[in-house]
Scaffold this motif. Structure first.
Motif, mmCIF file in Angstrom:
data_model
loop_
_atom_site.group_PDB
_atom_site.id
_atom_site.type_symbol
_atom_site.label_atom_id
_atom_site.label_comp_id
_atom_site.label_asym_id
_atom_site.label_seq_id
_atom_site.Cartn_x
_atom_site.Cartn_y
_atom_site.Cartn_z
ATOM 1 N N TRP A 90 -10.512 -1.609 3.847
ATOM 2 C CA TRP A 90 -9.789 -2.084 2.671
ATOM 3 C C TRP A 90 -10.459 -1.587 1.415
ATOM 4 O O TRP A 90 -11.554 -1.020 1.450
ATOM 5 C CB TRP A 90 -9.733 -3.616 2.661
ATOM 6 N N THR A 91 -9.781 -1.798 0.306
ATOM 7 C CA THR A 91 -10.343 -1.503 -1.008
ATOM 8 C C THR A 91 -10.291 -2.771 -1.838
ATOM 9 O O THR A 91 -9.446 -3.642 -1.619
ATOM 10 C CB THR A 91 -9.552 -0.388 -1.719
ATOM 11 N N PRO A 92 -11.211 -2.931 -2.786
ATOM 12 C CA PRO A 92 -11.307 -4.192 -3.534
ATOM 13 C C PRO A 92 -10.114 -4.386 -4.461
ATOM 14 O O PRO A 92 -9.316 -3.465 -4.680
ATOM 15 C CB PRO A 92 -12.620 -4.029 -4.320
ATOM 16 N N PRO A 93 -9.997 -5.589 -5.042
ATOM 17 C CA PRO A 93 -8.904 -5.829 -5.992
ATOM 18 C C PRO A 93 -8.996 -4.874 -7.167
ATOM 19 O O PRO A 93 -10.078 -4.411 -7.556
ATOM 20 C CB PRO A 93 -9.137 -7.292 -6.427
ATOM 21 N N GLU A 94 -7.835 -4.554 -7.733
ATOM 22 C CA GLU A 94 -7.804 -3.624 -8.864
ATOM 23 C C GLU A 94 -8.482 -4.222 -10.082
ATOM 24 O O GLU A 94 -9.110 -3.522 -10.867
ATOM 25 C CB GLU A 94 -6.348 -3.258 -9.185
ATOM 26 N N ASN A 95 -8.361 -5.528 -10.260
ATOM 27 C CA ASN A 95 -9.008 -6.186 -11.400
ATOM 28 C C ASN A 95 -10.478 -6.384 -11.060
ATOM 29 O O ASN A 95 -10.852 -7.287 -10.312
ATOM 30 C CB ASN A 95 -8.333 -7.534 -11.695
ATOM 31 N N GLN A 96 -11.302 -5.506 -11.606
ATOM 32 C CA GLN A 96 -12.732 -5.546 -11.311
ATOM 33 C C GLN A 96 -13.488 -6.543 -12.179
ATOM 34 O O GLN A 96 -14.708 -6.636 -12.088
ATOM 35 C CB GLN A 96 -13.331 -4.145 -11.502
ATOM 36 N N ASN A 97 -12.787 -7.273 -13.036
ATOM 37 C CA ASN A 97 -13.453 -8.197 -13.955
ATOM 38 C C ASN A 97 -13.635 -9.577 -13.362
ATOM 39 O O ASN A 97 -14.165 -10.469 -14.035
ATOM 40 C CB ASN A 97 -12.655 -8.308 -15.268
ATOM 41 N N ILE A 98 -13.172 -9.810 -12.149
ATOM 42 C CA ILE A 98 -13.324 -11.110 -11.495
ATOM 43 C C ILE A 98 -14.352 -10.953 -10.375
ATOM 44 O O ILE A 98 -14.322 -9.992 -9.620
ATOM 45 C CB ILE A 98 -11.980 -11.612 -10.939
ATOM 46 N N VAL A 99 -15.266 -11.912 -10.284
ATOM 47 C CA VAL A 99 -16.331 -11.842 -9.288
ATOM 48 C C VAL A 99 -15.740 -11.949 -7.883
ATOM 49 O O VAL A 99 -14.887 -12.796 -7.617
ATOM 50 C CB VAL A 99 -17.343 -12.982 -9.517
ATOM 51 N N VAL A 100 -16.187 -11.051 -6.992
ATOM 52 C CA VAL A 100 -15.840 -11.123 -5.578
ATOM 53 C C VAL A 100 -17.131 -11.341 -4.805
ATOM 54 O O VAL A 100 -18.056 -10.539 -4.886
ATOM 55 C CB VAL A 100 -15.130 -9.835 -5.105
#
Length: 1433
Positions: free
Chosen positions: A772-782
């Motif tokens: 998978w690839t991470p969410p497009e919004n990189q401004n939220i902590v994962v």
């Protein structure tokens, strides 16, 4: 008598249980059974042991001491005593005497500085004639010294409730004899007041009763010794906080297991501190613990310490204001203890036996052996083996007796014994073979039966004689020619020595034996005895055999030494062999690298040699062999040495940067390649710097860990890092500079992550590979990802993986099954939106690993019949604006992902803009690749394939990454300047975005000046917020050349400026230009200049030029009517405001209402910036609207009114003759859409810009603050107060327009539009035909501006903070009646204000026609009707 015997038997039983010794009854039982088994021929073991042993004693001078000792034996033993290893003569000693039970009594212990006859080590010795002797453990007698104080109590004071400590340090031997007195009365100790083991007194939670005189007393026998008296004062509670300090810190302790330990810890300060403890950095729980007790004041007591209690103890004092710590070590010692005691042994002469003894303790005990009370000295026949065991070779009759193993360490000693009985050869050993017998004696252990014994073996000869071994052979005895069931014992000894040793054949019928470990050139005597089931037979005749002398070869070279002289050389030295056996011809030096199996050699003629060309910091072994004419001699033992270290010869590998947040970056790296360390890596040196300041380098030296978190960095700043390895020799080469940029702002964790941007599945037979690839919004902590899966439903199983992971293999699945898979990103707030995918696992018969889902994908070649598996988990890590690191995993590799074959990987990447971009590729031999040279702020896609020989995989699933933004690298394009039609003083600037924006453009800055060569900070600036490509600048000087430059800005900063564009304003105004559009200082036909004083400065930005056109005089009656009308309107407005405020005021609002006072023309606001300001009444065309002055968020807001001079001389009073030249107008309206962005340059032409702008101290932010700063000077003639909340509803349209127009402004404007305090009462003029304002739009106040990153000249402006001074006259502006200005003074109360408003001196213009004034009067009448309607409502 019987009663005493019974008591002694019971006592011996109890002691035996304690000491693990055989009890008398048990011994008797065992001996009885042995007697029954073997008859009266076997002597039994005799119980002989100590019931009581002496213990360590602390005594005082003059006291009597008893050293206890009692031994048990069937025959009463004789007791003697040793002191310091020497027997005491107690017969003639009048102070020492032996008690009946064997104890030693010492009367009146003698002890002085120079005579200490009684202090020392005592040992009890018990002897039974014809049986043997045993010795007890040694016990130490310590005599306390003379009473002396090493420190005495001192006068001190303690606040009530705090802790105090009074010192009384004495010799450790005397500490138990110390007690305390208060006011010369014995002090009772309790939980609050207690004495430390050292003698010091601690008083915690002091009360008034603790005050007084204290002294300590030593009572060690004889006259007590008193210390000095010290007064303790108890003070009241301190009012001010006091520093937190330790008055007694814990000190390291060494305790025996089972003893108590006390760590003192006393801290004082105010507030009173709270004490807690940790052990080995773990919190120590004292409440409810049986052994850990927190004493008053904070000291820690540990009862009955165990080995697990050892460690570092930390006392932490915390009082809320400060925290301090102190540490101490606890070392726990253990007395020697036997894990295995020696066992009793039966043996025959000539046998070899071993007494086993295993001990433990801390420190590790040493072992010595005693036989019948005498120390066993190791020799050829008595050897200590395996550190503790005693081996006796070739037993003789005199070896019988009691053997004791004595274990001793620093804290004590212990003994355990066993008995050795040597039987006659015709007596069988009655028990099974003990483990302590050697293999040479095993054949003797079968019980003997009556019958014929074998005769002597025949023809004993030595068939092989060497230097250190002899082989013997013989023939069977005459009595048993077959000899199949015979075993043989071979007895041998050195000639002249009566201690024989024995060696047995290994199996029955064997008639030869190899005797080893002999000495060269020595005569030995051998005899052989045959043995059958009835016992041993006759001995053969003695055979004398001499071993061969050693061959005449050199012995080993002594004192071989190897010394590393450099990182690549070692010098080896040695001496001539002691037994050269002739001339030494040469030496051969052998050396071998550790871990290798090939040895290299070199011939050496002398006694030293230096070997060069070795590897750095590598272990080598060296040995030397001497040669004489007979050949090589005996080799020396190997000596091992390591070459010297050096600085590393290669930099660390794989340096990667991970931006953690806005202020920290995590570095990861790998050590330098193996073989290049050149020493022990002691740490790593990290150097980093801002990319913009390459000379300012910061160094950080870390440990040997392969990561480092660099903190304290600046937001949104690019840093470069490099790492070098350290050894003790220095710093090795550093890596190349690697850059990364900190985040502009930290990631958000107030909401759950968004949905992952992609999910791919690849089914196999019993597993599914998920990537998978991470969410497009990189401004939220994962924080991680949750993978759910199951047959038909994804909720059967859930697996959570780390946020860095990009692939996972789900194992143990069923073949040919339909699985549903879900993927969710999660953080501390919760799980985000799931992404679903389904897959069918392959059937058992399908063993292919071809990815069926990607064969037909674009750019993917059709795989070979047996293609390789494509890489999985491809991940793109953005490192900078032009660098992305690609990592992946290879499922065809082992689990450790170590590449051992010749495979390589191909990485390809491209961007989709423009659409026809071609792929770029690169090869890699590791599982990662650094892609460089990318464009900033660009989305790239990456995929990887693996190739091994002629086999290649398909392309992997794609990974995406967007490079970071970079400042624009090119200026805006196509800058053009045109004049606005009908307005020669207004120009329009147009441009196009920069071709290399490198990110989202957030604004532009327009610079303009009349001097193209002026410094850039002298140019006037006009900010343009957002991505607009046009801007208007007005109020320029006619017939003047201007130069314009533009630069673009994104979130990373400002780009380069465009080339200067010249534009010359027109020479004259157009004919339809309204008079009030002229700039300040311009004069129309017939106007005359006005002298307004040298100190007068026209207001910036919002001030307008006076009207200079000559007009004809008006009729005085008409003028009077207008004046009276304006006065009536003013009175009505004041009344309406008063009534409105009175009616709207409630009891709740009164609590919030701010006092509005006017004293001597000064406003003093009580409270803070939350004070409510009075409403401003704005009269628009044909409608009335109440608009409150909004509160400024700044506690000291910058005034946006007409600038107020500092004193009354700043503005020259104006007379009627000067009216036409000093009248001002205010451009109250600003176009919203028709006029994009209007600004004024009045008063600034031809000079350095003096910009009136509020500068915020914060740096520019990405988010624009839209808070309107509408603070205008409240009408000084009114004391009306209105609640802010009640008027919010009337501000809607105004705030909407204000925010709508200036919603994106975040740069300081170059001017300030003043908002006059009395414009509420101005009568707006009918807009002229050529006017560009929209009557439906209200005036927009100045937005709160953010500071530029460029240096800006500060401007002094009036603010609320300056209102405490006497206010000078303030100009009154009537915008609708241009060219009218009147200065009025602020009056002291509302009455004077009202009277002033009733009679203003309004100067009307000279150029209105009567019909225009008639229209104005009609307009005023309409306004009066509106006022009446409001009043009625």
């Amino acid at each position: 008598m019987a009663e005493g015997r019974a008591r002694r038997l019971l006592g011996s039983l109890w002691i035996a249980l304690l000491l693990g010794q055989p009890d008398p009854a048990g011994a008797a039982a065992r001996s009885g059974s042995q007697s029954l088994h073997t008859g009266s021929l076997v002597r039994t073991f005799t119980p002989f042991y100590f019931l009581v042993e002496p213990t360590d004693i602390l005594s005082v001078r003059g006291a009597s001491v008893i050293m206890n000792c009692s031994a048990y034996c069937e025959t009463s033993p004789k007791i003697e005593w040793k002191k310091d290893g020497t027997f005491l003569n107690l017969v003639s000693d009048d102070r020492r005497q032996l008690l009946p039970d064997g104890s030693l009594l010492i009367n009146s212990v003698v002890h002085s500085k120079h005579n200490k006859p009684d202090e020392g080590y005592y040992q009890c010795v018990a002897t039974v004639e014809s049986l043997g002797t045993i010795v007890s453990r040694t016990a130490k007698l310590t005599v306390a010294g003379l009473p002396r104080f090493s420190s005495q109590p001192e006068a001190s004071s303690v606040p009530r409730g705090s802790s105090a400590i009074l010192n009384c340090e004495v010799n450790a031997d005397l500490a138990p004899f110390v007690r305390w007195e208060q006011e010369r009365q014995p002090l009772l100790l309790d939980e609050r007041v207690f004495k430390l083991p050292s003698g010091a007194l601690i008083i915690s939670n002091a009360t008034d009763t603790d005050g007084g005189l204290y002294r300590c007393v030593i009572e060690s026998g004889g006259t007590p010794k008193y210390s000095d008296e010290a007064e303790l004062k108890v003070l009241p509670d301190p009012e001010e906080p006091q520093d937190l300090i330790f008055v007694r810190q814990p000190s390291s302790l060494t305790k025996l297991i089972g003893q108590n330990a006390v760590f003192p810890c006393v801290a004082v300060g105010f507030p009173v501190p709270y004490i807690r403890w940790t052990r080995n950095e773990e919190e120590l729980i004292t409440e409810g613990s049986g052994r850990f007790l927190l004493l008053a004041g904070g000291s820690l007591e540990i009862s009955e310490v165990t080995e697990q209690d050892a460690g570092t103890y930390t006392c932490i004092a915390d009082n809320g204001n400060d925290t301090i710590e102190a540490q101490a070590e606890l070392t726990v010692q253990v007395l020697p203890e036997f894990l295995k005691r020696p066992a009793n042994i039966y043996a025959y002469e000539s046998m070899d036996i071993v007494f086993e003894c295993e001990v433990t303790g801390k420190p590790t005990p040493t072992v010595k052996w005693v036989k019948n009370g005498d120390m066993v000295i190791p020799s050829d026949y008595f050897k200590i083996i395996k550190e503790h065991n005693l081996q006796v070779l070739g037993l003789v009759k005199s070896d019988e007796g009691f053997y004791q193993c004595i274990a001793e360490n620093d804290v004590g000693n212990a003994q355990a014994g066993a008995q050795l009985i040597i039987l006659d050869l015709d007596v069988a050993i009655p028990t099974l073979p003990p483990t302590s017998l050697t293999s040479a004696t095993n054949d003797h252990l079968a019980p003997a039966t009556t019958g014929p014994l074998p005769s002597a073996p025949r023809d004993v000869v030595a068939t092989l004689v060497s230097t250190r071994f002899i082989r013997l052979t013989w023939r069977t005895p005459v009595s048993d020619p077959q000899g199949d069931n015979l075993t043989y014992s071979i007895f041998y000894t050195k000639e002249g020595i009566n201690r024989e040793r024995v060696e047995n054949t290994s199996r029955p019928g064997e008639t030869q034996v190899m005797i080893q470990n002999l000495m060269p050139e020595t005569v030995y005597v051998f005899r052989v005895v045959a043995q059958n089931k009835h016992g041993p037979g006759e001995s053969s005749a003695p055979l004398k055999v001499a071993t061969q002398p050693e061959v005449q070869l050199p012995g080993p070279a002594p004192n071989i030494r190897a010394l590393a002289t450099s990182p690549t050389s070692v010098t080896v030295t040695w001496e001539t062999p002691l037994s050269g056996n002739g001339e030494i011809q040469n030496y051969k030096l052998y050396h071998m690298e550790k871990g290798q199996d090939t040895e290299q050699d070199v011939d050496v003629a002398g006694l030293s040699y230096t070997i060069n060309g070795l590897k750095k910091y590598t272990e080598y072994s060296f040995r030397v062999v001497a040669y004489n004419k007979h050949g090589p001699g005996v080799s020396t033992q190997d000596v091992v040495v390591r070459t010297l270290s050096d600085v590393p010869s290669a930099p660390p590998q794989n340096l990667t940067l991970e931006v953690r947040n806005s202020k920290s970056i995590m570095l990861h790296w790998q050590p330098p390649p193996a073989g290049t360390h050149s020493g022990q890596i002691t740490g790593y040196k990290i150097r980093y710097r801002k990319v913009s300041r390459k000379s300012d380098v910061t160094e950080s030296i870390g440990g040997t860990q392969l990561y480092q978190l660099i903190e304290g960095l600046e937001r949104g700043t690019e840093y470069s890092f490099r790492v070098a390895a350290l050894t003790v020799n220095g710093t090795g080469p550093a890596t190349d500079w690697v850059s990364a940029e900190t985040f502009e702002s930290d990631l958000d964790e107030t909401r759950v992550p968004e949905v992952p941007s992609s999910l791919h599945v690849r089914p196999l037979v019993t597993s599914i590979v998920v990537s998978w690839t991470p969410p497009e919004n990189q401004n939220i902590v994962v924080r991680g990802y949750a993978i759910g899966y199951g047959i038909g439903s994804p909720h059967a199983q859930t697996i959570k993986v780390d946020y860095k992971q990009r692939y996972y293999t789900i194992e143990n699945l069923d073949p040919s099954s339909h699985y549903v898979i879900t993927l969710k990103a999660f953080n501390n707030v919760g799980e985000g939106i799931p992404l679903y995918e389904s897959a069918v696992t392959r059937p058992h018969s399908d063993t292919s690993e071809v990815d069926l889902f990607v064969i037909n994908a674009p750019y993917t070649p059709v795989p070979d019949p047996s293609p390789m598996m494509p890489p999985v988990g491809v991940q793109a890590s953005i490192l900078s604006h032009d660098t992305i690191r690609i990592t992946w995993a290879d499922n065809s590799l082992p689990k450790n992902q170590k590449i051992t074959d010749a495979r390589y990987y191909t990485v390809r990447w491209k961007t989709n803009i423009p659409a026809n971009t071609k792929y770029k590729t690169a090869n890699a031999t590791t599982l990662s690749y650094l892609v460089t040279g990318l464009k900033p702020n660009t989305l790239y896609e990456f995929s990887v394939m693996v190739t091994k020989g002629r086999r290649s995989s398909t392309w992997s699933m794609t990974a995406h990454g967007t490079t970071f933004e970079l400042v624009p690298t090119s200026p805006p394009k196509d800058v053009t300047v045109v004049s606005k039609e009908g307005k020669p003083r207004t120009i329009i600037v147009n441009w196009q975005p920069p071709s290399e924006a490198n990110g989202k453009i957030t604004g532009y800055i327009i610079y303009y000046s009349t001097d193209v060569n002026a410094e850039i900070h002298d140019w006037v600036i006009e900010p343009v917020v957002g991505n607009r490509l046009t801007h208007q600048i007005q109020e320029l000087t006619l017939d003047t050349p201007y130069y314009f430059k533009i630069q673009a800005r994104n979130s990373k900063g400002m780009g380069p400026m465009s080339e200067a564009v010249q534009f010359r304003t027109p020479k004259a105004e157009s004919s339809d230009k309204m008079p009030n559009d002229q700039a300040l200082g311009s004069a129309g036909k017939g106007s005359r200049p006005v002298d307004i004083g040298p100190d007068y400065k026209p207001p910036l930005g919002g001030s307008n030029s006076p009207h200079g056109s000559p007009t004809s005089p008006l009729d005085s009656n008409m003028l009077l009517v207008i004046i009276v009308s304006v006065g009536v309107i003013t009175i009505v407005i004041v009344v309406i405001v008063a009534v409105f405020c009175t009616r709207r005021t409630t009891s709740h609002q009164k609590k919030k209402r701010a006092a509005c006072k006017s004293v001597n023309g000064s406003h003093k606001y009580k409270g803070n910036s939350k004070d409510v300001k009075p409403p401003d009444l704005w009269i628009h065309h044909e409608r009335l609207e109440l608009k409150p002055i909004d509160k400024s968020p700044d506690p000291n807001p910058i005034m946006t009114d007409t600038p107020i001079p500092r004193n009354s001389q700043d503005i020259t009073p104006v007379d009627n003759s000067m009216d036409s030249n000093i009248h001002q107008r205010r451009n109250s309206y600003r176009g919203h859409e028709s006029e994009d962005s209007m600004s004024t340059l009045a008063g600034r032409r031809g000079m350095r810009p003096k910009m009136m702008m509020p500068f915020d101290s914060q740096p520019p932010q990405q988010s624009v603050r839209n808070t309107p700063s509408t603070d205008t000077m409240p009408a000084s003639s009114s004391q009306t107060c209105a609640d802010h909340q009640d008027l919010e509803s009337t501000t809607g349209s105004y705030l909407a327009n204000a925010q709508d127009e200036d919603s994106a402004q975040n740069l300081p404007t170059a001017h300030v539009r003043p908002s006059h305090p009395l414009k509420s009462f101005a009568v707006p003029a009918v807009p002229p035909a050529g006017s560009s304002y929209d009557p439906a739009l209200p005036s927009t106040p100045l937005l709160t501006q953010q500071a530029l990153t460029h240096p800006v000249h500060s401007v002094k402006t009036a603010s609320i903070g300056t209102l405490g001074r006497t206010r000078p006259p303030m100009p009154v502006v009537v915008p609708s009646a241009p060219d009218v200005q009147e200065t009025t003074r602020m009056l002291e109360d509302s009455e004077s204000t009202r009277s002033h408003l009733l009679s203003p001196s309004f100067h009307l213009p000279q150029n209105y026609e009567p019909d225009e004034l008639t229209k104005e009067m009609a307009h005023l009448e309409g306004l009066m009707k509106d006022l009446n309607a409001i009043t009625t409502a």
